[in-house]
Structure formats: C-alpha cells, structure tokens
Design a protein around this motif. Structure first.
Motif, PDB file in Angstrom:
ATOM      1  N   LEU A   1       0.807  -1.218   0.000  1.00  9.58           N
ATOM      2  CA  LEU A   1       0.000   0.000   0.000  1.00  9.58           C
ATOM      3  C   LEU A   1       0.838   1.265   0.000  1.00  9.58           C
ATOM      4  N   LEU A   2       2.154   1.131  -0.152  1.00 10.79           N
ATOM      5  CA  LEU A   2       3.018   2.297  -0.140  1.00 10.79           C
ATOM      6  C   LEU A   2       2.944   3.063  -1.458  1.00 10.79           C
ATOM      7  N   HIS A   3       3.210   4.357  -1.388  1.00 15.32           N
ATOM      8  CA  HIS A   3       3.337   5.167  -2.595  1.00 15.32           C
ATOM      9  C   HIS A   3       4.475   4.619  -3.453  1.00 15.32           C
ATOM     10  N   ARG A   4       4.375   4.852  -4.748  1.00 11.28           N
ATOM     11  CA  ARG A   4       5.411   4.359  -5.666  1.00 11.28           C
ATOM     12  C   ARG A   4       6.790   4.890  -5.288  1.00 11.28           C
TER      13      ARG A   4
ATOM     14  N   TYR B   1      14.922   2.564 -10.861  1.00  9.82           N
ATOM     15  CA  TYR B   1      14.554   3.067 -12.181  1.00  9.82           C
ATOM     16  C   TYR B   1      13.962   1.981 -13.089  1.00  9.82           C
ATOM     17  N   ALA B   2      13.587   0.844 -12.525  1.00 10.18           N
ATOM     18  CA  ALA B   2      13.064  -0.262 -13.339  1.00 10.18           C
ATOM     19  C   ALA B   2      11.846   0.180 -14.155  1.00 10.18           C
TER      20      ALA B   2
ATOM     21  N   ARG C   1       0.772  12.988  -5.167  1.00 10.82           N
ATOM     22  CA  ARG C   1      -0.230  12.825  -4.119  1.00 10.82           C
ATOM     23  C   ARG C   1      -1.213  13.988  -4.095  1.00 10.82           C
ATOM     24  N   ALA C   2      -0.746  15.176  -4.480  1.00 11.72           N
ATOM     25  CA  ALA C   2      -1.609  16.355  -4.452  1.00 11.72           C
ATOM     26  C   ALA C   2      -2.562  16.407  -5.639  1.00 11.72           C
ATOM     27  N   CYS C   3      -2.292  15.634  -6.674  1.00 10.03           N
ATOM     28  CA  CYS C   3      -3.107  15.695  -7.896  1.00 10.03           C
ATOM     29  C   CYS C   3      -4.470  15.037  -7.669  1.00 10.03           C
ATOM     30  N   PRO C   4      -5.562  15.793  -7.831  1.00  7.46           N
ATOM     31  CA  PRO C   4      -6.893  15.214  -7.610  1.00  7.46           C
ATOM     32  C   PRO C   4      -7.358  14.320  -8.755  1.00  7.46           C
ATOM     33  N   MET C   5      -6.630  14.365  -9.876  1.00 11.96           N
ATOM     34  CA  MET C   5      -7.034  13.603 -11.058  1.00 11.96           C
ATOM     35  C   MET C   5      -6.208  12.342 -11.263  1.00 11.96           C
ATOM     36  N   GLY C   6      -5.238  12.092 -10.381  1.00 11.22           N
ATOM     37  CA  GLY C   6      -4.434  10.886 -10.495  1.00 11.22           C
ATOM     38  C   GLY C   6      -3.516  10.859 -11.698  1.00 11.22           C
ATOM     39  N   VAL C   7      -3.056  12.027 -12.149  1.00 13.67           N
ATOM     40  CA  VAL C   7      -2.138  12.096 -13.294  1.00 13.67           C
ATOM     41  C   VAL C   7      -0.783  11.522 -12.894  1.00 13.67           C
ATOM     42  N   ASP C   8      -0.195  10.730 -13.776  1.00 14.83           N
ATOM     43  CA  ASP C   8       1.110  10.122 -13.519  1.00 14.83           C
ATOM     44  C   ASP C   8       2.198  11.179 -13.737  1.00 14.83           C
ATOM     45  N   LEU C   9       2.348  12.059 -12.759  1.00 17.13           N
ATOM     46  CA  LEU C   9       3.342  13.125 -12.853  1.00 17.13           C
ATOM     47  C   LEU C   9       4.751  12.610 -12.586  1.00 17.13           C
ATOM     48  N   ARG C  10       4.841  11.557 -11.810  1.00  9.65           N
ATOM     49  CA  ARG C  10       6.143  11.085 -11.361  1.00  9.65           C
ATOM     50  C   ARG C  10       7.005  10.549 -12.498  1.00  9.65           C
ATOM     51  N   LYS C  11       6.384   9.930 -13.499  1.00 15.11           N
ATOM     52  CA  LYS C  11       7.179   9.269 -14.537  1.00 15.11           C
ATOM     53  C   LYS C  11       8.094  10.254 -15.266  1.00 15.11           C
ATOM     54  N   LEU C  12       7.589  11.427 -15.588  1.00 16.71           N
ATOM     55  CA  LEU C  12       8.388  12.429 -16.283  1.00 16.71           C
ATOM     56  C   LEU C  12       9.519  12.932 -15.392  1.00 16.71           C
ATOM     57  N   ASN C  13       9.214  13.220 -14.124  1.00 16.09           N
ATOM     58  CA  ASN C  13      10.248  13.696 -13.206  1.00 16.09           C
ATOM     59  C   ASN C  13      11.302  12.630 -12.937  1.00 16.09           C
ATOM     60  N   LYS C  14      10.847  11.376 -12.803  1.00 18.79           N
ATOM     61  CA  LYS C  14      11.786  10.283 -12.516  1.00 18.79           C
ATOM     62  C   LYS C  14      12.688  10.019 -13.719  1.00 18.79           C
TER      63      LYS C  14
END
Length: 315
Positions: free
Chosen positions: A148-151, A181-182, A265-278
């Motif tokens: 249940l942890l965040h990615r 980075y897998a 976590r702050a995104c109310p729409m569940g956008v995958d923001l992390r992939k671009l930053n990662k």
C-alpha cells in the motif's frame, strides 16, 4: 511508534523552552483515519499536538522558503533531501533550521486503499507492524502494508534522514527493490510515439489546479512562469497549454527533484506526474553522476558550469 512520538514531543518542547527555535513545523492528527495535517507550533504547551505515522506524507520543506525565524522541522528522508536542496539554492541558511530527523518506513497511498476497498469508508485504522488493519461499517480488512506504499516510497533509497541535528527513533532498512529506475527503463523501451501517446493521455486529465506546483518544495518562485507577463504559456486546459506547463515545470525540476511524491499525491485527477520527473532524475544521474539533495557541498549540475561536462547533446 508511541515511543517515537514521545521522543519527538520532548525534543520539540525542549527546543521551544530553551528558545533555540521560534517555530516547530511538524504533523498533527487529521479528522479522518490515516489523515494528518502539517502543524505550526510556537509554544511548548502545544507540542502534544505533534504526531507521527504513515499518513505524514507532506514534504514539510515546502514551508521553509521565505521564513526569517529560527525553525525546528520534523523531517523524513525525502524532506531532508529537499532541505539540502533549498540550502544549496540559498532559500535558507543551514544555521536557521534545526532538523529533527525521523526514519521512515514509507507513506501509505490512499488511492490504492480506496481501490482495494472499492470506495468503502474507513472508520478505524491501525498500523500493526507490517500489516494495516482497516475497519468500516460493514467490513474489517487486514492488508500487507508494503503493498500500500506510494510508488516513490517503494523504491526509496534514503528512508533515513541524510541531514539532521537530532535523529528520532532507530534507523530503518532502505527499500528492498534493487532498481529504483526499473519502471523508467521499461518505459524507455517503448517507441517515441508510444511514450508521447502515454504522456498525452495522462496530461489530458489535468484540470490546471496547480496542486502539484503548490505541494512541491522547489516551486518557490514568487512568480511562476505561467503567471509572468508577457504570457508565454496559456492558462487554459487546452491540451497544448497543459502539456507545455508540465514539460517546462519538469525541466525546472531536473537535477533538483528528490522524488518525494508530493506532486503526485496532491493531484486530484491521479495524473502520472512522477514518470516524467523520474525520467529526468535518471538522466541527470547517468549523465552527471549526481543525485539531488545528498550533499551540501556538491552543487546541482544544471546550476554549475564545468568544462568537462558531457557535450553529446550539442548538434
């Protein structure tokens, strides 16, 4: 957990009583199970508001830029990395902040819990070691905490604070995942067309609430580029405007992002923001051998000129 909270409160009380800080920034319990809120404590008699559990997900470094007083801050690993970055970028002085470092086992992802519970409301919750007990009107569930942890928490390499004045509790083991980075390497194997299609689909859900910007400790500019005059980027939810906002913001964070997951976590729409930053984090590490927020002495590569830097990008 109770011992850690008691130690935290005792340390905060001592700092305030001895006038070593003017303010303690930490967490207090929210009104719902598995919810916590940032809190700001100025008086020793208020330190019993402080708490700590797997819902203390905000990156409290967000509240440091622009402050003039002496601050004590409760900080997990990613928070301390952000504090290092803010000190590097001259947003605060090292002597201005007393860091109460807290080892972190990862923060719980409420989106995952809601999906598993099919939207049923949680009325009681309790962390029991490696398990999470949840209870509602018509159900009781015990779930494995690790699932249940965040990615960002699942692959975190710095669960222990990298910089602190006082360490609260015992140090913890880092993520057992061998390759942080897998997920990015798998994404890189897609064709450019497939990657762009994925990005377009994700960003099309954005409603331009700027929750990602408001949660990020490195979005401290007094005037964001989307608000500057003349207007360089449209502020509509037209796909092109939205894509430009996220692309430019991601490049502003290149070599600075500490993968705390606050934006996602702050995104109310569940956008995958992390992939671009990662992806940009991976590129910076591979090109320059640099990982953000680990050393006060090592300057971010995109803020530093070195004649020996790779030049392959020049055409």
């Amino acid at each position: 957990m109770a011992d850690l909270i008691a130690e935290m409160r005792q340390a905060a009380r001592r700092l305030l009583e001895e006038k070593k800080v003017d303010l303690i920034i930490g967490f207090e319990k929210g009104t719902l199970p598995l919810r916590s809120s940032p809190c700001f404590i100025r008086h020793p008699e208020d330190v019993d508001r402080l708490t700590w559990d797997s819902s203390c997900e905000n990156n409290l470094a967000k509240y440091l830029p622009g402050r003039k007083e002496k601050i004590g801050i409760i900080a997990k690993g990613c928070d301390t990395r952000a504090i290092v970055g803010l000190i590097q970028e001259k947003q605060l002085e090292r002597e201005q902040v007393v860091i109460l470092g807290v080892p972190c086992q990862g923060m719980l992802d409420r989106w995952k819990m809601e999906q598993l519970l099919e939207g049923r409301e949680v009325l009681e919750a309790e962390e029991r070691g490696e398990e999470l007990y949840l209870k509602g009107c018509d159900f009781e569930r015990t779930l494995p905490r690790a699932e249940l942890l965040h990615r960002s928490c699942q692959v975190c390499r710095h669960r222990n604070p990298v910089l602190y004045d006082l360490l609260l509790g015992e140090r913890v083991a880092e993520s057992p995942v061998p390759d942080e980075y897998a997920e990015i390497r798998e994404f890189e194997r897609k064709s450019p067309e497939e990657r762009w299609a994925y990005f377009t689909k994700e960003i099309s859900r954005c409603i331009r609430c700027y929750g990602c910007r408001n949660a990020c400790p490195f979005c401290y500019c007094r005037e964001c580029f989307v608000d500057a005059e003349p207007l360089w980027v449209g502020k509509t939810i037209d796909l092109t405007d939205t894509q430009l906002f996220h692309l430019v913001r991601a490049f502003h964070l290149a070599g600075r992002c500490v993968d705390c997951g606050a934006c996602e976590r702050a995104c109310p729409m569940g956008v995958d923001l992390r992939k671009l930053n990662k992806k940009l984090e991976k590129d910076v590490e591979e090109l320059f051998g640099y990982k953000a927020g680990l050393s006060l002495e090592e300057l971010p590569p995109l803020a530093t000129f070195r004649p020996e830097d790779p030049q392959e990008f020049i055409r």
